[in-house]
Scaffold this motif. Structure first.
Motif, short mmCIF file in Angstrom:
data_model
loop_
_atom_site.label_atom_id
_atom_site.label_comp_id
_atom_site.label_asym_id
_atom_site.label_seq_id
_atom_site.Cartn_x
_atom_site.Cartn_y
_atom_site.Cartn_z
N UNK A 114 0.83 -1.20 0.00
CA UNK A 114 0.00 0.00 0.00
C UNK A 114 0.87 1.25 0.00
N UNK A 115 0.36 2.31 -0.63
CA UNK A 115 1.03 3.60 -0.62
C UNK A 115 2.19 3.74 -1.58
N UNK A 116 2.35 2.79 -2.49
CA UNK A 116 3.48 2.82 -3.43
C UNK A 116 3.05 3.02 -4.87
N UNK A 117 1.76 3.27 -5.09
CA UNK A 117 1.28 3.57 -6.43
C UNK A 117 0.86 2.37 -7.27
N UNK A 118 1.00 1.16 -6.75
CA UNK A 118 0.66 -0.02 -7.55
C UNK A 118 -0.84 -0.14 -7.79
N UNK A 119 -1.66 0.24 -6.80
CA UNK A 119 -3.11 0.20 -6.99
C UNK A 119 -3.55 1.15 -8.08
N UNK A 120 -3.06 2.38 -8.05
CA UNK A 120 -3.40 3.36 -9.09
C UNK A 120 -2.93 2.89 -10.46
N UNK A 121 -1.74 2.32 -10.51
CA UNK A 121 -1.21 1.84 -11.78
C UNK A 121 -2.07 0.71 -12.34
N UNK A 122 -2.46 -0.24 -11.50
CA UNK A 122 -3.30 -1.36 -11.96
C UNK A 122 -4.66 -0.83 -12.44
N UNK A 123 -5.28 0.06 -11.67
CA UNK A 123 -6.58 0.62 -12.07
C UNK A 123 -6.43 1.38 -13.38
N UNK A 124 -5.38 2.16 -13.51
CA UNK A 124 -5.17 2.92 -14.76
C UNK A 124 -5.04 2.03 -15.97
N UNK A 125 -4.34 0.92 -15.83
CA UNK A 125 -4.19 0.00 -16.97
C UNK A 125 -5.53 -0.64 -17.35
N UNK A 126 -6.31 -1.04 -16.35
CA UNK A 126 -7.61 -1.65 -16.65
C UNK A 126 -8.55 -0.61 -17.25
#
Length: 190
Positions: A114-126
């Protein structure tokens, strides 16, 4: 063939898909760190472990029987992989009716990431995949109003609040209902 559906051979994250389309990457210092791919049998134990952590159970409840295979068969689920290890799961569902056509996304990520940008990156790709490859004009997501970190993550991608859905969900074993925040991203806003 469903993109990213169970049993397919597509991968999201710049890798060639079986039908030879590519999905745009979101900005990242090292875009090869995060890969989205169909869930594999070998991912099951790691996904159950992550899903069972208190930080994930708080928002997703305990895993349903059949998770991750048969509890939501209408959703397309992908494993989020970071640096070669299972890091979480992202799923999307598509409304097929032409009158209401849109897609919705949900995900969980290992709390250690959490807090490292991976969630935003995954959502952005989808989101890019759903807009560019699947032809959606509107994507929704519906975090709890209490999940400030998720809301910030989705706003980074471009989601905007639409409104509060009062008494939207009741977590497993809870006595009170929790409000949800409906958020949307329109293709022309992206």
């Amino acid at each position: 063939m469903r993109i990213g559906g169970r049993g397919s051979c597509e991968r999201l994250g710049g890798e060639a898909l079986c039908d030879h389309r590519r999905i745009a990457r979101t900005a990242s210092s090292d875009p090869h760190r995060l890969i989205l791919r169909p869930i594999a049998k070998a991912d099951e134990a790691a996904l159950l472990r992550i899903h069972g952590t208190p930080d994930v159970v708080r928002w997703w409840d305990v895993p349903d029987e059949g998770f991750p295979w048969s509890d939501e068969p209408e959703s397309t689920r992908l494993t989020i992989e970071v640096d070669g290890a299972v890091a979480g799961m992202i799923q999307f569902w598509e409304e097929q009716s032409l009158k209401y056509r849109h897609a919705t996304i949900d995900l969980f990520l290992d709390p250690a990431l959490h807090g490292r940008g991976f969630g935003s990156e995954a959502v952005g790709r989808v989101v890019r995949h759903l807009i560019d490859d699947r032809g959606h004009h509107r994507i929704t997501i519906d975090p709890s109003t209490e999940n400030a970190a998720a809301i910030r993550s989705y706003e980074k991608v471009g989601f905007r609040p639409v409104g509060v859905m009062r008494r939207y969900e009741r977590p497993f074993g809870a006595e009170r209902w929790r409000d949800g925040l409906l958020m949307e991203l329109l293709a022309e806003d992206d």
